[in-house]
Scaffold this motif. Structure first.
Motif, PDB file in Angstrom:
ATOM      1  N   MET A  87     -78.983 -40.358 -26.207  1.00 40.34           N
ATOM      2  CA  MET A  87     -78.545 -40.994 -27.536  1.00 40.34           C
ATOM      3  C   MET A  87     -78.320 -39.680 -28.174  1.00 40.34           C
ATOM      4  O   MET A  87     -78.681 -38.818 -27.946  1.00 40.34           O
ATOM      5  CB  MET A  87     -79.732 -41.487 -27.880  1.00 40.34           C
ATOM      6  N   ARG A  88     -76.945 -39.851 -28.992  1.00 40.91           N
ATOM      7  CA  ARG A  88     -76.514 -38.808 -29.681  1.00 40.91           C
ATOM      8  C   ARG A  88     -77.544 -38.214 -30.758  1.00 40.91           C
ATOM      9  O   ARG A  88     -78.516 -39.154 -31.455  1.00 40.91           O
ATOM     10  CB  ARG A  88     -75.221 -39.030 -30.587  1.00 40.91           C
ATOM     11  N   THR A  89     -77.730 -37.113 -30.981  1.00 34.16           N
ATOM     12  CA  THR A  89     -78.550 -36.191 -31.740  1.00 34.16           C
ATOM     13  C   THR A  89     -78.510 -36.759 -33.177  1.00 34.16           C
ATOM     14  O   THR A  89     -79.381 -37.147 -33.971  1.00 34.16           O
ATOM     15  CB  THR A  89     -78.519 -34.922 -31.864  1.00 34.16           C
ATOM     16  N   ASP A  90     -77.186 -37.014 -33.603  1.00 30.86           N
ATOM     17  CA  ASP A  90     -77.079 -37.498 -35.114  1.00 30.86           C
ATOM     18  C   ASP A  90     -77.551 -38.787 -35.304  1.00 30.86           C
ATOM     19  O   ASP A  90     -77.473 -39.468 -36.397  1.00 30.86           O
ATOM     20  CB  ASP A  90     -75.687 -37.068 -35.573  1.00 30.86           C
ATOM     21  N   ALA A  91     -77.996 -39.614 -34.242  1.00 30.88           N
ATOM     22  CA  ALA A  91     -78.191 -40.987 -34.430  1.00 30.88           C
ATOM     23  C   ALA A  91     -79.575 -41.044 -35.044  1.00 30.88           C
ATOM     24  O   ALA A  91     -79.988 -42.100 -35.534  1.00 30.88           O
ATOM     25  CB  ALA A  91     -78.143 -41.745 -33.041  1.00 30.88           C
ATOM     26  N   VAL A  92     -80.327 -39.832 -34.901  1.00 33.82           N
ATOM     27  CA  VAL A  92     -81.695 -39.940 -35.399  1.00 33.82           C
ATOM     28  C   VAL A  92     -81.632 -39.605 -36.944  1.00 33.82           C
ATOM     29  O   VAL A  92     -82.453 -39.830 -37.648  1.00 33.82           O
ATOM     30  CB  VAL A  92     -82.609 -39.017 -34.768  1.00 33.82           C
ATOM     31  N   ARG A  93     -80.685 -38.768 -37.241  1.00 35.23           N
ATOM     32  CA  ARG A  93     -80.446 -38.486 -38.824  1.00 35.23           C
ATOM     33  C   ARG A  93     -80.818 -39.420 -39.548  1.00 35.23           C
ATOM     34  O   ARG A  93     -80.188 -40.471 -39.480  1.00 35.23           O
ATOM     35  CB  ARG A  93     -78.929 -37.665 -39.006  1.00 35.23           C
ATOM     36  N   GLY A  94     -81.456 -39.398 -40.601  1.00 31.90           N
ATOM     37  CA  GLY A  94     -81.806 -40.319 -41.631  1.00 31.90           C
ATOM     38  C   GLY A  94     -83.035 -41.152 -41.079  1.00 31.90           C
ATOM     39  O   GLY A  94     -83.518 -41.810 -42.056  1.00 31.90           O
ATOM     40  N   HIS A  95     -83.319 -41.115 -39.952  1.00 26.59           N
ATOM     41  CA  HIS A  95     -84.613 -41.817 -39.586  1.00 26.59           C
ATOM     42  C   HIS A  95     -85.744 -41.221 -38.985  1.00 26.59           C
ATOM     43  O   HIS A  95     -86.941 -41.567 -38.542  1.00 26.59           O
ATOM     44  CB  HIS A  95     -83.954 -42.949 -38.676  1.00 26.59           C
ATOM     45  N   LEU A  96     -85.350 -39.641 -39.112  1.00 26.88           N
ATOM     46  CA  LEU A  96     -86.635 -38.660 -38.466  1.00 26.88           C
ATOM     47  C   LEU A  96     -87.908 -38.871 -39.417  1.00 26.88           C
ATOM     48  O   LEU A  96     -88.903 -38.898 -38.610  1.00 26.88           O
ATOM     49  CB  LEU A  96     -86.128 -37.225 -38.703  1.00 26.88           C
ATOM     50  N   ASP A  97     -87.804 -38.701 -40.654  1.00 30.02           N
ATOM     51  CA  ASP A  97     -89.027 -39.039 -41.278  1.00 30.02           C
ATOM     52  C   ASP A  97     -89.864 -40.270 -40.877  1.00 30.02           C
ATOM     53  O   ASP A  97     -91.018 -40.160 -40.470  1.00 30.02           O
ATOM     54  CB  ASP A  97     -88.898 -39.296 -42.794  1.00 30.02           C
ATOM     55  N   GLY A  98     -88.953 -41.464 -40.670  1.00 28.20           N
ATOM     56  CA  GLY A  98     -89.947 -42.581 -40.198  1.00 28.20           C
ATOM     57  C   GLY A  98     -90.515 -42.586 -38.665  1.00 28.20           C
ATOM     58  O   GLY A  98     -91.622 -42.827 -38.553  1.00 28.20           O
ATOM     59  N   LEU A  99     -89.707 -41.633 -37.803  1.00 29.55           N
ATOM     60  CA  LEU A  99     -90.425 -41.810 -36.697  1.00 29.55           C
ATOM     61  C   LEU A  99     -91.158 -40.587 -36.529  1.00 29.55           C
ATOM     62  O   LEU A  99     -92.215 -41.005 -35.997  1.00 29.55           O
ATOM     63  CB  LEU A  99     -89.153 -40.981 -35.671  1.00 29.55           C
ATOM     64  N   LEU A 100     -91.407 -39.721 -37.297  1.00 27.04           N
ATOM     65  CA  LEU A 100     -92.611 -38.805 -37.544  1.00 27.04           C
ATOM     66  C   LEU A 100     -93.783 -39.528 -37.875  1.00 27.04           C
ATOM     67  O   LEU A 100     -94.910 -39.224 -37.382  1.00 27.04           O
ATOM     68  CB  LEU A 100     -92.216 -37.558 -37.938  1.00 27.04           C
ATOM     69  N   LEU A 101     -93.707 -40.093 -38.991  1.00 30.85           N
ATOM     70  CA  LEU A 101     -94.690 -40.835 -39.675  1.00 30.85           C
ATOM     71  C   LEU A 101     -95.418 -41.826 -38.834  1.00 30.85           C
ATOM     72  O   LEU A 101     -96.532 -42.016 -38.732  1.00 30.85           O
ATOM     73  CB  LEU A 101     -94.262 -41.389 -41.038  1.00 30.85           C
TER      74      LEU A 101
END
Length: 113
Positions: free
Chosen positions: A1-15
């Motif tokens: 999956m493209r790395t930029d696909a995570v952009r904007g959702h990283l905080d939610g993933l980490l939490l």
């Protein structure tokens, strides 16, 4: 999956991966990878700045823990972080519903009376 696909959702993933309990950085990366069945691969250069930012915002707290001969910084959610995760989940549901409505429109006729 493209790395930029995570952009904007990283905080939610980490939490979300920290919701069950404290983890150190590499364990966080591993948890995201496992939960996504290998589709998401985060890099240390991506998560540590995000973890530090989330800590500054009061969503996480960290402490040093010894694991054998090594010391690792472990991160855990604060109450503010739990509330933030709830907001992230709500926003994600709204986002996926909107995108789904565009990508997979309801085939039923509109405006037919």
């Amino acid at each position: 999956m493209r790395t930029d696909a995570v952009r904007g959702h990283l905080d939610g993933l980490l939490l979300a991966v920290l919701e069950p309990g404290p983890l150190h950085g590499y364990a966080i990366i591993t948890a995201v990878q496992q939960r996504s069945s290998g589709a998401l691969e985060l890099r240390t250069g991506t998560i540590y700045p995000a973890l530090n930012r989330l800590e500054r915002l009061g969503l996480l707290r960290s402490s040093w823990q010894s694991m054998g001969e090594r010391r690792r910084r472990c991160y855990q959610l604060t109450e503010t972080g739990r509330r933030g995760l709830a907001v992230e989940r709500t926003q994600w549901q709204e986002f996926t519903t909107a995108i789904g409505a565009v990508l997979n429109p309801d085939p039923s006729p509109q405006g037919v009376t």
